[in-house]
Design an enzyme around this catalytic site. Structure first.
Site, short mmCIF file in Angstrom:
data_model
loop_
_atom_site.label_atom_id
_atom_site.label_comp_id
_atom_site.label_asym_id
_atom_site.label_seq_id
_atom_site.Cartn_x
_atom_site.Cartn_y
_atom_site.Cartn_z
N TYR A 4 46.16 42.44 37.41
CA TYR A 4 46.68 42.36 39.02
C TYR A 4 46.34 41.39 39.61
O TYR A 4 47.26 40.71 40.30
CB TYR A 4 45.92 43.74 39.72
N SER A 60 48.44 39.59 47.95
CA SER A 60 47.46 40.76 48.01
C SER A 60 46.34 39.59 48.38
O SER A 60 46.43 38.47 48.05
CB SER A 60 47.20 41.50 46.66
#
Length: 339
Positions: free
Chosen positions: A216, A203
């Site tokens: 995350y 990401s």
């Protein structure tokens, strides 16, 4: 992403920043009568050198990583496994690849699309025992997978103190450890045949922390270490240079996972359709070359931020209102869902 900085960068990459354009421009100047000692020609020469130099660096980087003799993939011999492939990015990858090869989806829920070449196995990839059990079934039914796309991921959207122990473990197990488990069961055969490709979906948030995303960001940042170590082990410890590795760090995708998350300057940090990420992944697979895919353009800037003084990082972060990006988040928790 049409009305974003990436649109203009793509145009520049095939024009002003392309070696053929720079060389042609230099030739045109010479034909027009500009001597090699004149300022216009000298400036153009420097510009051409810089463009060609960076193009050559990029070319050498890819070749040194993948070998000088590479050939396109023979898709007839490939079997693809995609974790978290029932929706979002994983779903579109599965649907696109299924036109040419057998695609195995590992997810806790059935896929959104049906295709003759898509085989679904219910599997919680965060658990090693589940992955090991399903792997045996896959090998018996379809054969040994040659392409593994570690795509599964979840987001909780809570602060560190709000997160429960179970939620933290769920995020780390799904976003990070699942890549270990699937790699452990499918990589040995790839090494044995010296053929395969492992794609790690990380990401843009691997490079920066953001409130309400500690679990995350941590899990995705760890995937870079996983990817880089895997690549070096394949080259050195296992002597399996034809097993390629690709790292994908996409920005915010329009999959619903980050619905409600905001940015102050969408022109600079745009959201992307999943197709914009699928294309370079399939290109890397088709060329049979491991790559690092950072898209859109601002992800490359995030990767360089840590080289700047801390006060500059903080200033840029506040300018984009990063501290409040998740304040209106309404995305849903969805185990094994992609980015």
């Amino acid at each position: 992403m049409i009305f974003s900085i990436d649109f203009f960068i793509r145009i520049l990459n095939v024009s002003l920043f392309h070696p053929s354009f720079a060389i042609l421009f230099l030739v045109v100047l010479y034909v027009q009568g500009y001597g090699i000692s004149e300022p216009e020609f000298l400036f153009s020469s420097v510009y051409t050198f810089i463009v060609c130099f960076f193009w050559l660096l990029s070319y050498l980087s890819i070749k040194s990583r993948n070998g000088w003799k590479t050939r396109h993939l023979d898709w007839d011999d490939e079997i693809v496994v995609i974790t978290g492939g029932s929706s979002g990015l994983g779903s579109l990858l599965a649907e696109t690849l299924a036109r040419n090869v057998t695609v195995i989806i590992l997810d806790i829920k059935p896929p959104e699309v049906e295709h003759d070449n898509i085989i679904y196995f219910e599997c919680d990839v965060s658990k090693l025992e589940d992955v090991q059990k399903v792997a045996k079934e896959i090998i018996d039914e379809a054969g040994h997978p040659t392409i593994l796309i570690n795509n599964a991921g979840i987001v909780q959207g809570k602060t560190i103190l709000e997160l429960s122990e179970k939620e933290i473990l769920n995020t780390l197990n799904t976003n990070l450890l699942a890549s270990f488990w699937t790699t452990k069961v499918f990589l040995p055969e790839m090494i044995k045949k010296n053929h395969g490709h492992i794609v790690t979906i990380a990401s843009a948030l691997t490079f920066i922390g953001m409130p309400q995303l500690a679990d995350y960001c941590s899990s995705k940042a760890a995937l870079i270490g996983f990817h880089e170590t895997l690549r070096r082990e394949l080259d050195n410890q296992y002597n399996a240079k034809n097993v390629h590795t690709t790292l994908v760090c996409p920005g915010k995708l329009k999959t619903g996972m980050f619905d409600g998350a905001t940015v102050r300057f969408p022109f600079l940090t745009p959201s992307m359709a999943t197709l914009e990420v699928v294309k370079p992944i399939i290109t890397a697979l088709d060329k049979n070359q491991g790559q690092d895919i950072f898209i859109p353009f601002y992800v490359n800037i995030l990767a360089l931020l840590r080289f700047l003084p801390l006060f500059v990082q903080d200033l840029l972060y506040k300018m984009n209102d990063g501290d409040h990006s998740m304040s209106k988040w309404k995305g849903k928790y969805n185990k094994n869902k992609d980015q």
